[in-house]
Each structure stands twice: as structure tokens, then as C-alpha cells.
Design an enzyme around this catalytic site. Structure first.
Site, mmCIF file in Angstrom:
data_model
loop_
_atom_site.group_PDB
_atom_site.id
_atom_site.type_symbol
_atom_site.label_atom_id
_atom_site.label_comp_id
_atom_site.label_asym_id
_atom_site.label_seq_id
_atom_site.Cartn_x
_atom_site.Cartn_y
_atom_site.Cartn_z
ATOM 1 N N ASP A 81 0.828 -1.209 0.000
ATOM 2 C CA ASP A 81 0.000 0.000 0.000
ATOM 3 C C ASP A 81 0.863 1.260 0.000
ATOM 4 O OD1 ASP A 81 0.804 -0.848 2.572
ATOM 5 O OD2 ASP A 81 -0.675 0.439 3.538
ATOM 6 N N GLU A 139 -0.730 -1.835 5.260
ATOM 7 C CA GLU A 139 0.145 -1.773 6.437
ATOM 8 C C GLU A 139 0.040 -0.422 7.122
ATOM 9 O OE1 GLU A 139 3.285 -0.780 8.978
ATOM 10 O OE2 GLU A 139 3.196 0.130 6.991
#
Length: 395
Positions: A81, A139
Site C-alpha cells: 500500500d 500496512e
């Protein structure tokens, strides 16, 4: 197997860089990584592996590589991400998604892991055991992706788990480690103080929540200075005090948000207990209503000492000119949801130097000008590759 794997990785260094640049140009925020996840899944099409998609609470992907011989089961994790940051780095492959940027190196994590996984697939006949590649979403934003992947049960059979992170604090070739507690846990709190609004000329007819909030801001710092053992690590940060109004009006309510860091669970319990005590006292002292929201985001990250020793020995004895320095890093007060894997599975999270060449001081992770030396991708792949060979490889 080791020699074959390292040669394969060296030959595909340029491919790692190409993948990293593609991902860098097309970043997606946490829990919104649909296209990134599809890109990862497409990479494995036609390969002799089992691919599970939509694992956990988002776009997590688990790729299982079963060796031809029995042995241990290990996990390798890479997150994918990006962050809500407008990119200012001067690179030709700048983000095409306005306001979103890979400012933490997750594009590099995914790029090296894809090539490492593909090489391991081709070497299945030399693998004694099973390798699970964990392509993890989200995350950066609590509750994160790791916790839900662990709770899904897909990793219940792991004997060990490993992860890395790119850090620009050290030059390429540096691999950093720390045994035991290595990265801080993190909690979030929001305090809403409800008072009684009124006119600034008549404070006796109001009950000012800003005054109560100001006392809270000061008092909460005494948790660290007067309640926490000086040899323990703890931080309480007030990041937002939303009390803006009109200069001559006493506000009705305010909101305060903050961040708490700690290196072990006992410290968190102490800080939370004292925080709640202070909130209760503020309510009594100022006659205001206090509503506290407290959320434990990520736990402290604990590297298994025995496995850390084994990883360090493996890397120091690799005699690889790509890995020039294996050093102990200090404890880091940043947080990582890889800690959720390590709560259940013994393993190690280590660091890869990626300081761009020719700069005196690099921009750190999460900065809009963050960049990496892409030579670090090969260092990442080879470092994890050596660990894989140590655990499931056959000569």
C-alpha cells in the site's frame, strides 16, 4: 540451490527495478489497492503455485510454493500500500495518482519479493519444505492487514516468518537487525470535552472546555515524566487540538487527538491506566463531560532472539559483495503491523539500507521527497534469499 538462486536474482535485477517503477507510478491507498493486487495476482498466472486472493480484511494475497521435499514452512512478507502524500521526488516515474505516493518503500518490497518468489518457484525441486509469500495490503492504516491475515488461519502452519523494510538511514549494502523488542507499539486516543458555551464577556455563565483541555495537555505529559520507569520507553504526543472558534466566544466542546508509543505491553497498560485517571480528574476538576476513545493499533515488534542470531550469522557468512555490512540497529519508535505476525509466529523483521547515492542526508520514509537507491532491491532479494536457503534450501 543457493548459488543458483543468487545468480538468478542478479540476472533479474533490472526486472525488479522495472516492477518497482511501475508500482511507484501507480500507487493506491490502504484498503483501496485493487489494481495493485490484480497486478500481483496476474504475475503468478500460469506458474506452479497456489494463489489465494482477498485474504484478510482487504486485498491480501498468499502464494504457496511447495517444495519437492518435506521440511519447514516459512513465510515471507511484503506490503504493497501507499500513502496520502503529494509526491515531490524528482524522478521520471513519478506518481500518476495525484495526492498518493509510495513514500515508504512498499513498491520496492513488492518488486523484490515478486522476482524472489518467481525464482523460488523455478527451484522447487531444491526446496525442502514450503514457502508462503505474504503480499500484504494496508500496512499503513490501522487496523492494518497483518492482523486479519493472521486471524484468517492461513498462516497457522508457519514455523517462522520473515520481513524486511527499506530505510534510507544507511547506504546500500547495509542490513540492519535488532533482537528482542525492536519497534514500538502504537495506540490512538481521542478526547471529547463537553463544556458549556457562552460569551467571552461572561465566563461565569459558561464552562470553558479549552481551559480543561489545556490542563489535560500538560497533565498527560506527567505520565512519562512521573509515572513511567526512566529505563522504559514511552511517548505521548498530542497531535491535534481542535478548539478553533471565534475570539470572543467560549466554545461548547473541543476534541483532542493523540498518539502513544511504547516498547512493551506493560508500558502500554500503565500509560492507558494513567491516561484514563487523568481524564477522570479533568472531568471532576472542571465540571465537564469527558468522552475518551482509546484504541490499540499495532503491538510492539519482537524479533525472536534465536532466529535473529541465526539470520545474522547467515548474512555475515554469506560472503556476498552485495551485502557489505550487517549491523545492529537501535530500537526504533516507529510502528509496524508485521508485529502481529511475530506475536504468533517466531521470526525476524530486518532493515535494508537504501540511501540514494550522492546525498549527505536522505529524506526519511513518509517524506514527499522520499526516494531509494534501487540497488537496494537486489540486496533485499538476496538477503531474504539467503535466509530461505538456510531454512528450506538443499545444496
Amino acid at each position: 540451490m543457493k548459488e543458483k538462486l543468487m545468480t538468478m536474482l542478479e540476472d533479474r535485477k533490472d526486472e525488479m527495478i522495472q516492477i518497482r517503477r511501475h508500482l511507484h507510478e501507480n500507487p493506491e491507498l490502504s484498503f483501496e489497492e485493487e489494481k495493485t493486487a490484480q497486478y500481483i495476482a496476474d504475475f503468478y498466472k500460469g506458474k506452479d503455485v497456489d494463489v489465494q486472493t482477498n485474504v484478510g480484511n482487504g486485498y491480501g494475497i498468499i502464494v504457496t510454493i511447495k517444495g519437492d521435499k518435506p521440511g519447514k514452512v516459512i513465510g515471507l512478507r511484503a506490503d504493497f500500500d501507499a500513502l496520502p502524500i503529494h509526491e515531490e521526488a524528482d524522478v521520471p516515474f513519478k506518481s500518476k495518482n495525484e495526492g498518493v505516493m509510495h513514500a515508504c518503500g512498499h513498491d520496492g518490497h513488492t518488486a523484490y519479493m515478486l522476482i524472489l518468489a518467481d525464482c523460488l518457484i523455478q527451484l522447487k525441486s531444491s526446496i525442502a519444505g514450503t514457502i508462503k509469500i505474504i503480499h500484504q495490503h494496508a500496512e499503513e492504516v490501522p487496523p492494518g492487514g497483518a492482523k486479519s491475515i493472521v486471524e484468517s488461519g492461513v498462516l497457522d502452519d508457519l514455523d517462522a516468518v520473515f520481513g524486511t523494510h527499506l530505510f534510507p538511514t544507511d547506504p546500500v549494502g547495509t542490513v540492519g537487525y535488532r533482537s528482542g523488542y525492536s519497534m514500538a507499539g502504537r495506540s490512538y486516543f481521542k478526547l471529547v470535552i463537553q463544556g458549556t458555551g457562552g460569551h467571552g464577556s461572561s465566563p461565569q455563565n459558561a464552562n470553558d472546555p479549552i481551559v480543561a483541555g489545556a490542563h489535560f495537555v500538560t497533565a498527560v505529559q506527567t505520565i512519562i515524566s512521573r509515572r513511567l520507569n526512566p529505563f522504559e520507553v514511552g511517548v505521548v504526543t498530542i497531535g491535534s487540538f481542535d478548539g478553533k472558534g471565534t475570539f470572543n466566544i467560549i466554545k461548547d466542546s473541543i476534541e483532542i487527538e493523540g498518539d502513544i508509543r511504547y516498547m512493551n505491553g506493560e508500558t502500554e497498560q500503565l500509560i492507558e491506566k494513567e491516561l484514563r485517571r487523568i481524564v477522570g480528574g479533568i472531568g471532576e476538576e472542571f465540571g465537564v463531560q469527558c468522552e475518551l476513545t482509546y484504541l490499540s493499533d499495532y503491538p510492539p515488534l519482537y524479533n525472536d532472539p534465536d532466529i535473529t542470531t541465526r539470520v545474522v550469522s547467515t548474512l555475515k557468512n554469506a560472503n556476498d559483495e552485495t551485502i557489505t555490512n550487517v549491523i545492529e540497529f537501535p530500537m526504533f519508535s516507529g510502528s509496524e503491523d508485521f508485529a502481529y505476525y511475530l506475536q504468533k509466529i517466531p521470526g525476524v523483521f530486518f532493515y535494508i539500507g537504501c540511501k540514494p547515492k550522492g546525498v549527505e542526508k536522505a529524506y526519511f520514509n513518509h517524506h514527499p521527497k522520499f526516494d531509494i537507491d534501487e540497488d537496494a532491491l537486489l540486496v533485499s532479494a538476496k538477503s531474504v534469499g539467503y535466509v530461505v536457503c538456510e531454512y528450506v534450501g538443499q545444496e
